[in-house]
Write a protein that holds these residues in place. Structure first.
Motif, mmCIF file in Angstrom:
data_model
loop_
_atom_site.group_PDB
_atom_site.id
_atom_site.type_symbol
_atom_site.label_atom_id
_atom_site.label_comp_id
_atom_site.label_asym_id
_atom_site.label_seq_id
_atom_site.Cartn_x
_atom_site.Cartn_y
_atom_site.Cartn_z
ATOM 1 N N ILE A 1 0.843 -1.203 0.000
ATOM 2 C CA ILE A 1 0.000 0.000 0.000
ATOM 3 C C ILE A 1 0.875 1.248 0.000
ATOM 4 N N ALA A 2 1.904 1.248 0.862
ATOM 5 C CA ALA A 2 2.810 2.398 0.890
ATOM 6 C C ALA A 2 3.479 2.594 -0.459
ATOM 7 N N ASP A 3 3.879 1.497 -1.073
ATOM 8 C CA ASP A 3 4.540 1.577 -2.378
ATOM 9 C C ASP A 3 3.621 2.206 -3.418
ATOM 10 N N ILE A 4 2.387 1.748 -3.463
ATOM 11 C CA ILE A 4 1.459 2.242 -4.469
ATOM 12 C C ILE A 4 1.122 3.713 -4.214
ATOM 13 N N GLU A 5 1.056 4.110 -2.952
ATOM 14 C CA GLU A 5 0.749 5.507 -2.644
ATOM 15 C C GLU A 5 1.912 6.413 -3.017
ATOM 16 N N LEU B 1 12.842 -1.847 11.993
ATOM 17 C CA LEU B 1 13.260 -0.476 11.691
ATOM 18 C C LEU B 1 14.209 -0.432 10.508
ATOM 19 N N GLU B 2 15.110 -1.386 10.444
ATOM 20 C CA GLU B 2 16.047 -1.430 9.323
ATOM 21 C C GLU B 2 15.316 -1.687 8.014
ATOM 22 N N GLN B 3 14.261 -2.511 8.064
ATOM 23 C CA GLN B 3 13.489 -2.775 6.848
ATOM 24 C C GLN B 3 12.715 -1.531 6.412
ATOM 25 N N ILE B 4 12.086 -0.842 7.368
ATOM 26 C CA ILE B 4 11.361 0.379 7.023
ATOM 27 C C ILE B 4 12.311 1.426 6.453
ATOM 28 N N SER B 5 13.460 1.607 7.106
ATOM 29 C CA SER B 5 14.436 2.586 6.641
ATOM 30 C C SER B 5 14.966 2.218 5.262
ATOM 31 N N GLY B 6 15.281 0.941 5.067
ATOM 32 C CA GLY B 6 15.780 0.499 3.764
ATOM 33 C C GLY B 6 14.743 0.672 2.671
ATOM 34 N N TRP B 7 13.491 0.350 2.991
ATOM 35 C CA TRP B 7 12.408 0.534 2.019
ATOM 36 C C TRP B 7 12.286 2.007 1.654
ATOM 37 N N TYR B 8 12.324 2.863 2.664
ATOM 38 C CA TYR B 8 12.177 4.300 2.457
ATOM 39 C C TYR B 8 13.313 4.832 1.592
ATOM 40 N N THR B 9 14.532 4.456 1.939
ATOM 41 C CA THR B 9 15.703 4.940 1.200
ATOM 42 C C THR B 9 15.659 4.486 -0.250
#
Length: 421
Positions: free
Chosen positions: A112-116, A151-159
């Motif tokens: 969902i985050a990706d599509i948004e 947290l590392e996954q969220i940060s990596g996804w964001y980056t």
């Protein structure tokens, strides 16, 4: 930290901004029948969803993977709105089966985050990331080191998403990355202890995140949008430009000092690693024009090496020779090689390195024939605004004239590393 507490915030914000500018599914079958998409995968998914609902109802567990697979197919077709609805349905069915805080739904929330993000709805994307964080925090406990990989996954996804050339980076994005880096550094210490090398590394990464946040505010002249900031309630008035820049500056310095403490607590750390960590605090102060503080840091680093049983002979070569500041250097080892091997095609640049790190009289004195005039001018242009660690001569910071810096033109980081930006 008293040096900033008495400063006028508006003046300090402008100065820090000026300093900062200078310087990115598998398809699973239902349990009771084999499924493989055909020429029209979306139609096939719809038929499979209808079949699963007729057997198990509107919340049949098989529907989770079917909705997710259909969402992926719709993305490939460019139908973002339909894909978003499919991902929301997958998350809804997952919650119905696993509970409102079931960990299984987080993979669908990432979708969902990706599509948004793709659809240009960053506020909704950030909400999805916050929901992922809250679900795991309720499951593990917010201060439990088990949150580290989350947290590392969220940060990596964001980056990874922000690295896309078509994504506009906002001050709020770097605010979020610095928040995640802060949590990662804190939990790393909780899990491994302050004296672990990963604690030192993650505190340095935290400082880098704070610098990027300052730089983004300087670049855009905008403060973070509270609607786009994770856990915005925790920031309070920090989200106005003055407080944002100053808070990041203070927190970045603290993070680098914490990295120094980490090397000090590490029984396997070398004096060279400790000296480099102290010098990077100097780099931070130099970048923001706290020249006297930077001098103190550099001279302290020199004394650490000079007093070392293993590195005393290295003090004059490592700290006595100017070098690009390194606190934002992520492409090379933590400590630099004081005796780099000679490389064919090296480039020699003569310069005067002032005691405040600024460069004067920059001139290429020896270059390979393959270096074009355009490349030469580009290198010289970068160095015009670059910062170098000044020379520490006999324990004191000094201006050094006619210093010759040798670099390899093919190295993309050679001149760029002289600037924290």
């Amino acid at each position: 930290m008293a040096k900033t507490s008495e400063l006028d915030y508006s003046y300090r914000m402008k100065r820090l901004i000026l300093c900062a500018l200078l310087i990115a599914s598998p398809i699973l079958g239902a349990q009771d029948f084999a499924y493989s998409p055909g020429a029209d995968p979306v139609r096939d998914y719809l038929e499979a969803i209808e079949h699963a609902e007729s057997l198990g109802g509107a919340y049949a567990t098989e529907l989770v993977d079917l909705y997710h697979g259909m969402g992926q197919s719709l993305i490939e077709l460019g139908e973002l709105e339909g894909a978003r609805d499919a991902f929301h349905r997958a998350a809804l069915v997952s919650r119905a089966n696993s509970g409102p805080n079931g960990l299984e739904q987080t993979s669908y929330l990432y979708s969902i985050a990706d599509i948004e993000f793709l659809a240009g709805n960053p506020e909704v994307a950030v909400e999805a990331l916050e929901q992922i964080y809250r679900i795991h925090a309720r499951h593990h406990g917010e201060d439990n080191p088990d949150m580290l990989p989350v947290l590392e996954q969220i940060s990596g996804w964001y980056t990874e998403r922000l690295a896309r050339s078509d994504v506009s980076v906002r001050p709020s994005d770097y605010e979020n990355l610095s928040y995640l880096a802060e949590r990662i550094a804190y939990l790393t210490e909780a899990q491994y202890g302050l004296g672990h090398p990963q604690s030192a590394s993650n505190n340095r990464t935290l400082a880098q995140a704070h610098y990027r946040a300052i730089y983004q505010v300087a670049l855009t002249r905008q403060s973070p949008d509270p609607e786009l900031v994770m856990n915005a309630d925790e920031f309070g008035d920090r989200l106005n430009p003055d407080r944002t820049v100053i808070s990041h500056f203070l927190a970045g310095e603290v993070a680098l000092q914490r990295a120094v403490e980490s090397w000090q607590e590490n029984p396997d750390a070398t004096d060279l690693q400790l000296a480099e960590a102290v010098a990077q605090v100097g780099d931070w102060n130099l970048a923001f024009e706290y020249y006297r503080s930077a001098e103190i840091n550099y001279e302290q680093a020199y004394r650490i090496l000079a007093a070392s049983a293993d590195f005393a002979t290295l003090a004059d070569r490592y700290m006595g020779q100017p070098a690009p500041i390194r606190f934002m250097n992520t492409g090379e080892s933590f400590v630099r090689d004081p005796n780099p091997p000679a490389v064919p095609g090296s480039l020699e640049i003569s310069m005067t390195v002032m005691d405040n790190g600024r460069l004067q009289d920059v001139e290429i004195i020896d270059a390979p024939e393959s270096l074009s005039e355009t490349q030469s001018q580009k290198i010289l242009g970068v160095l015009q605004g670059a910062l170098f660690r000044p020379a520490v001569v006999n324990g004191e910071v000094r201006t050094l004239e006619d210093f010759v810096w040798k670099i390899t033109p093919l190295s993309s980081n050679a001149a760029k590393n002289a600037s924290p930006g």
